[in-house]
Write a protein that holds these residues in place. Structure first.
Motif, short mmCIF file in Angstrom:
data_model
loop_
_atom_site.label_atom_id
_atom_site.label_comp_id
_atom_site.label_asym_id
_atom_site.label_seq_id
_atom_site.Cartn_x
_atom_site.Cartn_y
_atom_site.Cartn_z
N ARG A 64 41.99 29.62 40.26
CA ARG A 64 41.02 30.49 40.93
C ARG A 64 40.79 31.77 40.12
NH1 ARG A 64 41.89 34.87 43.23
NH2 ARG A 64 44.11 34.47 43.61
N GLU A 65 41.87 32.42 39.73
CA GLU A 65 41.75 33.68 39.00
C GLU A 65 41.02 33.48 37.66
OE1 GLU A 65 42.40 36.87 39.39
OE2 GLU A 65 43.42 36.88 41.31
N THR A 66 41.35 32.40 36.96
CA THR A 66 40.71 32.13 35.67
C THR A 66 39.22 31.86 35.85
OG1 THR A 66 42.78 31.28 34.77
CG2 THR A 66 40.76 30.62 33.66
N ALA A 67 38.88 31.10 36.87
CA ALA A 67 37.46 30.83 37.14
C ALA A 67 36.73 32.11 37.50
CB ALA A 67 37.32 29.79 38.25
N GLU A 68 37.35 32.97 38.33
CA GLU A 68 36.72 34.22 38.73
C GLU A 68 36.53 35.15 37.53
OE1 GLU A 68 38.60 34.44 43.25
OE2 GLU A 68 39.18 35.95 41.77
N GLU A 69 37.55 35.24 36.69
CA GLU A 69 37.53 36.20 35.59
C GLU A 69 36.69 35.77 34.39
OE1 GLU A 69 41.88 38.32 36.21
OE2 GLU A 69 41.56 37.02 34.49
N GLY A 71 34.86 32.39 34.25
CA GLY A 71 33.93 31.29 34.48
C GLY A 71 34.47 29.95 34.03
N ASP A 73 36.47 27.00 34.75
CA ASP A 73 37.08 26.32 35.89
C ASP A 73 37.49 24.93 35.44
OD1 ASP A 73 38.00 25.59 38.36
OD2 ASP A 73 36.02 25.40 39.27
N GLN A 114 34.17 38.59 34.44
CA GLN A 114 34.02 39.28 35.72
C GLN A 114 33.95 40.78 35.42
OE1 GLN A 114 37.50 39.09 38.23
NE2 GLN A 114 36.25 39.06 40.07
N GLU A 117 36.38 43.58 36.61
CA GLU A 117 37.76 43.65 36.13
C GLU A 117 37.93 43.61 34.62
OE1 GLU A 117 40.57 41.01 37.92
OE2 GLU A 117 39.77 41.30 39.93
#
Length: 165
Positions: A64-69, A71, A73, A114, A117
């Motif tokens: 989740r964090e990697t996808a959020e930060e 893209g 996934d 992201q 961050e």
């Protein structure tokens, strides 16, 4: 007091531990993907804190964090390292480091940071990681690269140092 109250009191009195996750992505040349956060100095791996209140596991949190930060996934590979990091002004941290695999050239072009961050990203050669990732994090990444190179099991670490038993 009932048994339920005794148990709740017991649980409330236990020490707290933070759980963090990160993902180790590499390119075909063996360089490591690092990201530059805007909330502190230096560089880190993509990842973040496990949201345990939601029942999230470390592996789910890493993805989740990697996808959020970034893209990115992707299904994560195996657990490369677990590191117990003593806290200074915070509870101890258990850091889980997963294999993100080798990214194709076009996947790097698809990275979308992201903005809330992260400022930037870069690829760093293993021999230069200590210049970008000091302390326990740098040692953790080098231990994970060693696990990948040797095909050995997960590295058990304390403050980034291998625990040899």
């Amino acid at each position: 007091m009932t048994t339920t109250q005794d148990y709740a009191t017991y649980i409330a009195g236990l020490p707290r531990v933070l759980a963090a996750t990160a993902v180790l992505f590499r390119d075909a040349e063996g360089r490591v993907l690092l990201v530059e956060p805007n909330y502190r100095d230096g560089w880190v791996l993509p990842g973040g804190t496990v949201e345990s209140d939601d029942g999230e596991t470390p592996r789910q949190g890493a993805r989740r964090e990697t996808a959020e930060e970034t893209g990115l996934d992707r299904e994560l590979g195996r657990l490369l390292a677990v590191d117990w990091v003593h806290g200074t002004g915070r509870p101890p941290l258990v850091a889980y480091l997963y294999d993100g695999g080798v990214l194709a050239e076009d996947e790097f072009g698809a990275i979308r940071l992201q903005e809330e961050e992260l400022l930037s990203w870069r690829l760093v050669r293993p021999g230069e990681l200590a210049d970008h990732l000091p302390g326990a994090l740098g040692r953790r990444v080098l231990a994970a690269l060693d696990v990948l190179a040797t095909g050995s099991g997960t590295a058990e670490l304390e403050n980034g140092h291998r625990v040899d038993r």
